[in-house]
Design an enzyme around this catalytic site. Structure first.
Site, PDB file in Angstrom:
ATOM      1  N   ASN A   1      38.944  30.540  33.473  1.00  0.00           N
ATOM      2  CA  ASN A   1      40.019  31.324  33.901  1.00  0.00           C
ATOM      3  C   ASN A   1      40.496  30.709  35.138  1.00  0.00           C
ATOM      4  O   ASN A   1      40.164  30.966  36.257  1.00  0.00           O
ATOM      5  CB  ASN A   1      39.924  32.800  34.013  1.00  0.00           C
ATOM      6  CG  ASN A   1      40.968  33.545  34.682  1.00  0.00           C
ATOM      7  OD1 ASN A   1      42.239  33.083  34.536  1.00  0.00           O
ATOM      8  ND2 ASN A   1      40.748  34.634  34.938  1.00  0.00           N
TER       9      ASN A   1
ATOM     10  N   LYS B   1      43.266  31.089  36.611  1.00  0.00           N
ATOM     11  CA  LYS B   1      44.081  31.928  37.643  1.00  0.00           C
ATOM     12  C   LYS B   1      45.458  31.305  37.938  1.00  0.00           C
ATOM     13  O   LYS B   1      46.066  30.547  37.381  1.00  0.00           O
ATOM     14  CB  LYS B   1      43.396  32.566  38.835  1.00  0.00           C
ATOM     15  CG  LYS B   1      42.043  33.297  38.291  1.00  0.00           C
ATOM     16  CD  LYS B   1      41.436  33.993  39.319  1.00  0.00           C
ATOM     17  CE  LYS B   1      40.007  34.544  38.824  1.00  0.00           C
ATOM     18  NZ  LYS B   1      39.373  35.408  39.684  1.00  0.00           N
TER      19      LYS B   1
ATOM     20  N   HIS C   1      42.395  41.679  32.710  1.00  0.00           N
ATOM     21  CA  HIS C   1      41.518  41.234  33.834  1.00  0.00           C
ATOM     22  C   HIS C   1      41.764  42.297  35.170  1.00  0.00           C
ATOM     23  O   HIS C   1      42.982  42.695  35.129  1.00  0.00           O
ATOM     24  CB  HIS C   1      42.095  39.712  34.356  1.00  0.00           C
ATOM     25  CG  HIS C   1      41.417  38.894  35.210  1.00  0.00           C
ATOM     26  ND1 HIS C   1      41.221  39.437  36.476  1.00  0.00           N
ATOM     27  CD2 HIS C   1      40.242  38.094  34.989  1.00  0.00           C
ATOM     28  CE1 HIS C   1      40.290  38.599  37.171  1.00  0.00           C
ATOM     29  NE2 HIS C   1      39.602  37.798  36.188  1.00  0.00           N
TER      30      HIS C   1
ATOM     31  N   GLU D   1      42.432  41.640  37.861  1.00  0.00           N
ATOM     32  CA  GLU D   1      43.410  41.399  38.868  1.00  0.00           C
ATOM     33  C   GLU D   1      44.758  41.731  38.471  1.00  0.00           C
ATOM     34  O   GLU D   1      45.719  42.337  39.170  1.00  0.00           O
ATOM     35  CB  GLU D   1      43.424  39.827  39.266  1.00  0.00           C
ATOM     36  CG  GLU D   1      42.252  39.505  40.178  1.00  0.00           C
ATOM     37  CD  GLU D   1      41.873  38.034  40.038  1.00  0.00           C
ATOM     38  OE1 GLU D   1      41.048  37.705  40.761  1.00  0.00           O
ATOM     39  OE2 GLU D   1      42.644  37.315  39.132  1.00  0.00           O
TER      40      GLU D   1
ATOM     41  N   GLU E   1      33.227  42.004  33.497  1.00  0.00           N
ATOM     42  CA  GLU E   1      33.585  41.556  34.638  1.00  0.00           C
ATOM     43  C   GLU E   1      33.635  42.640  35.803  1.00  0.00           C
ATOM     44  O   GLU E   1      34.438  43.260  36.065  1.00  0.00           O
ATOM     45  CB  GLU E   1      34.960  40.948  34.840  1.00  0.00           C
ATOM     46  CG  GLU E   1      35.176  39.745  34.276  1.00  0.00           C
ATOM     47  CD  GLU E   1      36.172  38.766  34.613  1.00  0.00           C
ATOM     48  OE1 GLU E   1      36.103  37.325  34.500  1.00  0.00           O
ATOM     49  OE2 GLU E   1      37.186  39.227  34.967  1.00  0.00           O
TER      50      GLU E   1
ATOM     51  N   GLY F   1      35.591  37.028  42.424  1.00  0.00           N
ATOM     52  CA  GLY F   1      36.040  36.170  43.749  1.00  0.00           C
ATOM     53  C   GLY F   1      35.574  36.542  45.021  1.00  0.00           C
ATOM     54  O   GLY F   1      35.859  36.267  46.248  1.00  0.00           O
TER      55      GLY F   1
ATOM     56  N   SER G   1      31.700  35.862  38.837  1.00  0.00           N
ATOM     57  CA  SER G   1      31.190  34.751  39.839  1.00  0.00           C
ATOM     58  C   SER G   1      30.006  34.205  38.994  1.00  0.00           C
ATOM     59  O   SER G   1      29.108  33.653  39.741  1.00  0.00           O
ATOM     60  CB  SER G   1      30.681  35.192  40.989  1.00  0.00           C
ATOM     61  OG  SER G   1      31.873  35.678  41.704  1.00  0.00           O
TER      62      SER G   1
ATOM     63  N   GLY H   1      35.836  31.611  36.741  1.00  0.00           N
ATOM     64  CA  GLY H   1      36.871  31.618  37.531  1.00  0.00           C
ATOM     65  C   GLY H   1      36.751  30.187  38.227  1.00  0.00           C
ATOM     66  O   GLY H   1      37.178  29.174  37.976  1.00  0.00           O
TER      67      GLY H   1
END
Length: 255
Positions: free
Chosen positions: A13, A15, A98, A100, A170, A176, A216, A237
């Site tokens: 991903n 991002k 996701h 985010e 996740e 992150g 992560s 990520g």
């Protein structure tokens, strides 16, 4: 992983990273490193990089995904992209739900379900993200939160359509942040997700569904995580932006 029952999938991903020239350089570096992968390999890239990714992955086993889609086929939704638009380009996968998107852009369990429905109707494979906040884990409600997210996201999805769903656990507190759930924690929650699927669709469907871990995962911890029974791959990520690191994770999943 249990490759006898289900696919192992490593998906990057990206991002909001990489211009088109940067994307081209990364993909060209990655291709020979994952050419003999023993798992499915996917790169989910920003909309502006989709054509570049699709062109450069022709003739390879690397799948290409988008990072979101809207639930409507068309209409007055300035700035949005429909699932049909992605499918017409040749995109195969789409990330939906996701954390985010939920945290920064107002996604809810209900809109996630609508996007899942639109993606399936367009023939895309969905990478469905679920996961709890740190305070929810500390309150001991991880299983309830993740179960609820999974159930709502899959409303109206048939057992046949479930074959086009990959679930990515996740934990929001591990995205992150550099923090990672322990291998045992990841396996436990992934197993809970599989249990939810079993209640909804039966044991055979649950055994067949791919459940990734996406908090992560990196080159250093991938092997330990992927050695767990219910961890069938990863949604990667930061490590997906470095070809050697991403390739190392693919190698771990290929064993």
């Amino acid at each position: 992983m249990n490759k006898a029952l289900r696919k192992a999938v490593i998906a990057g991903n990206w991002k909001m990273n990489k211009t088109r020239p940067e994307a081209k350089a990364l993909i060209e570096e990655l291709k020979p490193l994952v050419a003999d992968a023993g798992c499915d390999v996917v790169i989910c890239v920003p909309y502006t990089n989709l054509e570049t990714a699709l062109e450069l992955t022709k003739g390879t086993d690397i799948g290409v995904g988008a990072e979101n889609c809207h639930w409507a086929k068309s209409g007055a939704f300035t700035g949005e992209i429909s699932a049909d638009m992605l499918a017409e380009m040749g995109v195969q996968y789409v990330v939906i739900g996701h954390s985010e998107r939920r945290q920064y852009f107002g996604e809810t369990d209900v809109t996630v379900n609508k996007r899942v429905r639109a993606a399936l109707d367009a023939g895309l494979t969905v990478i469905l993200c679920v996961g709890e906040l740190l305070e929810q884990r500390e309150q001991g409600v991880t299983e309830e939160i993740v179960g609820m997210q999974t159930k709502i996201a899959l409303q109206g999805v048939s057992e046949k359509e479930l074959k086009k769903i990959i679930i990515a656990y996740e934990p929001v507190w591990a995205i992150g942040t550099g923090k990672t759930a322990t291998a045992d924690q990841a396996d436990e929650v992934n197993g809970c997700i599989r249990g939810v699927i079993a209640k909804l669709y039966g044991k055979a469907a649950a055994d067949a569904v791919t459940v990734q871990y996406g908090g992560s995962m990196n080159a250093g911890n991938a092997e330990e995580l992927l050695n767990k029974e219910h961890v069938d791959g990863g949604l990667i990520g930061g490590a997906s932006l470095k070809a050697p690191d991403f390739a190392a994770i693919v190698k771990a999943a290929s064993r």
